[in-house]
Design an enzyme around this catalytic site. Structure first.
Site, PDB file in Angstrom:
ATOM      1  N   ASP A   1       0.741  -1.195  -0.050  1.00 38.77           N
ATOM      2  CA  ASP A   1       0.152  -0.029   0.025  1.00 38.77           C
ATOM      3  C   ASP A   1       0.891   1.305  -0.066  1.00 38.77           C
ATOM      4  O   ASP A   1       2.011   1.184   0.339  1.00 38.77           O
ATOM      5  CB  ASP A   1      -0.873   0.107   1.479  1.00 38.77           C
ATOM      6  CG  ASP A   1      -1.832   1.258   1.551  1.00 38.77           C
ATOM      7  OD1 ASP A   1      -2.488   1.560   0.519  1.00 38.77           O
ATOM      8  OD2 ASP A   1      -1.651   1.865   2.524  1.00 38.77           O
TER       9      ASP A   1
ATOM     10  N   ASP B   1       0.021   5.153   1.050  1.00 33.93           N
ATOM     11  CA  ASP B   1      -0.121   5.943   2.308  1.00 33.93           C
ATOM     12  C   ASP B   1      -0.221   5.187   3.472  1.00 33.93           C
ATOM     13  O   ASP B   1      -0.771   4.142   3.683  1.00 33.93           O
ATOM     14  CB  ASP B   1      -1.530   6.787   1.991  1.00 33.93           C
ATOM     15  CG  ASP B   1      -1.772   7.521   3.415  1.00 33.93           C
ATOM     16  OD1 ASP B   1      -0.853   8.202   3.970  1.00 33.93           O
ATOM     17  OD2 ASP B   1      -2.805   7.651   3.483  1.00 33.93           O
TER      18      ASP B   1
HETATM   19  P1  B16 Z   1      -6.541  10.117  -4.083  1.00 34.51           P
HETATM   20  P2  B16 Z   1      -3.598   4.514   0.060  1.00 34.51           P
HETATM   21  C1  B16 Z   1      -5.296   6.359   0.001  1.00 34.51           C
HETATM   22  O1  B16 Z   1      -3.987   5.952  -0.040  1.00 34.51           O
HETATM   23  C2  B16 Z   1      -5.177   7.399   1.174  1.00 34.51           C
HETATM   24  O2  B16 Z   1      -4.883   6.552   2.267  1.00 34.51           O
HETATM   25  C3  B16 Z   1      -6.827   7.966   1.248  1.00 34.51           C
HETATM   26  O3  B16 Z   1      -6.628   8.863   2.195  1.00 34.51           O
HETATM   27  C4  B16 Z   1      -7.162   8.650  -0.160  1.00 34.51           C
HETATM   28  O4  B16 Z   1      -8.377   9.111  -0.020  1.00 34.51           O
HETATM   29  C5  B16 Z   1      -7.040   7.524  -1.106  1.00 34.51           C
HETATM   30  O5  B16 Z   1      -5.931   7.069  -1.179  1.00 34.51           O
HETATM   31  C6  B16 Z   1      -7.399   8.210  -2.452  1.00 34.51           C
HETATM   32  O6  B16 Z   1      -6.364   9.066  -2.822  1.00 34.51           O
HETATM   33  O7  B16 Z   1      -7.549  11.213  -3.789  1.00 34.51           O
HETATM   34  O8  B16 Z   1      -4.899  10.553  -4.062  1.00 34.51           O
HETATM   35  O9  B16 Z   1      -6.985   9.346  -5.386  1.00 34.51           O
HETATM   36  O10 B16 Z   1      -3.360   4.088   1.377  1.00 34.51           O
HETATM   37  O11 B16 Z   1      -4.676   3.447  -0.505  1.00 34.51           O
HETATM   38  O12 B16 Z   1      -2.116   4.347  -0.823  1.00 34.51           O
HETATM   39 MG    MG Z   2      -2.808   3.163   3.258  1.00 36.42          MG
END
Ligand code: B16
Ligand code: MG
Length: 214
Positions: A9, A11
């Site tokens: 993953d 984030d």
């Molecule tokens: P975006 P991951 C996620 O990342 C984030 O944790 C989440 O907070 C966010 O809303 C989501 O990506 C979508 O992100 O707006 O940049 O498309 O943990 O799946 O890497």
């Molecule tokens: Mg994450």
């Protein structure tokens, strides 16, 4: 069991973008007069952009039209893009580069399995885009975690059966996506050690991560 693939993953595992997501959502929520704090932000971990907005709007005093929601999500994303433009390799979480070096030496495939549609520029800013054998992000999937699609596709792009891959995920609930994909799971950091975690790691610098691929 010998694992031939590692799916990460983004984030919370490779970099902490949650603070930038929080700032961008907070500006929007404040402007709309909607209560939003870091505790609510925790619920957005690994959740898609539109689903994140729906969670924030639970506190809204009125209903929003689809058009308004789309505009708000776009505004949040532009602000988020401004904030992540300054990301540098210094923001890589502990242990990432050493683990990637180790996996590469062992011939273990490295994949990204992220819900973010901004994953590619972030990998670029972190200087690790070329470390991945496969990248699956929010642009590639129709169904969000806990659906296994993001992780299943990562295994497919690595050319490996799912049960030969190990998932590293920081959102406890989304370890379920790894399980549903038929993979073994490691909970990283915030995810803690719930029942869905085969391993529980403080971060990727946790020496036990090397036991997985021993
Ligand atoms: P975006 P991951 C996620 O990342 C984030 O944790 C989440 O907070 C966010 O809303 C989501 O990506 C979508 O992100 O707006 O940049 O498309 O943990 O799946 O890497
Ligand atoms: Mg994450």
């Amino acid at each position: 069991m010998l694992f031939r693939g590692a799916v990460f993953d983004l984030d919370g595992v490779i970099v902490c973008t949650d603070k930038y997501h929080f700032l961008a959502w907070k500006e929007l929520a404040d402007r709309e007069g909607i209560y939003f704090d870091e505790k609510i932000n925790e619920r957005l971990r690994g959740v898609s952009r539109m689903q994140s907005l729906e969670i924030i709007l639970e506190r809204a005093g009125r209903a929003y039209t689809e058009e308004e929601k789309n505009r708000m999500a776009e505004e949040k994303n532009s602000r988020y893009r401004e904030l992540i433009a300054g990301i540098t390799p210094a923001e890589l979480l502990p242990g990432v580069l050493s683990l990637f070096d180790f996996l590469k030496k062992k011939g273990i495939g490295i994949a990204l399995g992220s819900s973010s549609k901004n994953a590619k520029p972030i990998l670029g800013s972190l200087g690790i885009a070329d470390r991945f054998d496969a990248v699956v992000d929010g642009n590639d999937i129709q169904r969000s975690k806990p659906d296994p699609q993001v992780f299943s596709l990562a295994a497919e792009r690595l050319g490996l059966p799912a049960d030969e891959c190990f998932v590293f995920e920081d959102a406890e609930g989304w370890l379920l996506a790894g399980k549903r994909a038929g993979m073994k799971t490691a909970a990283v950091g915030a995810a803690g050690g719930g029942p869905l975690a085969d391993y529980s790691l403080r971060d990727l610098a946790d020496a036990r991560v090397y036991d997985i691929f021993a």
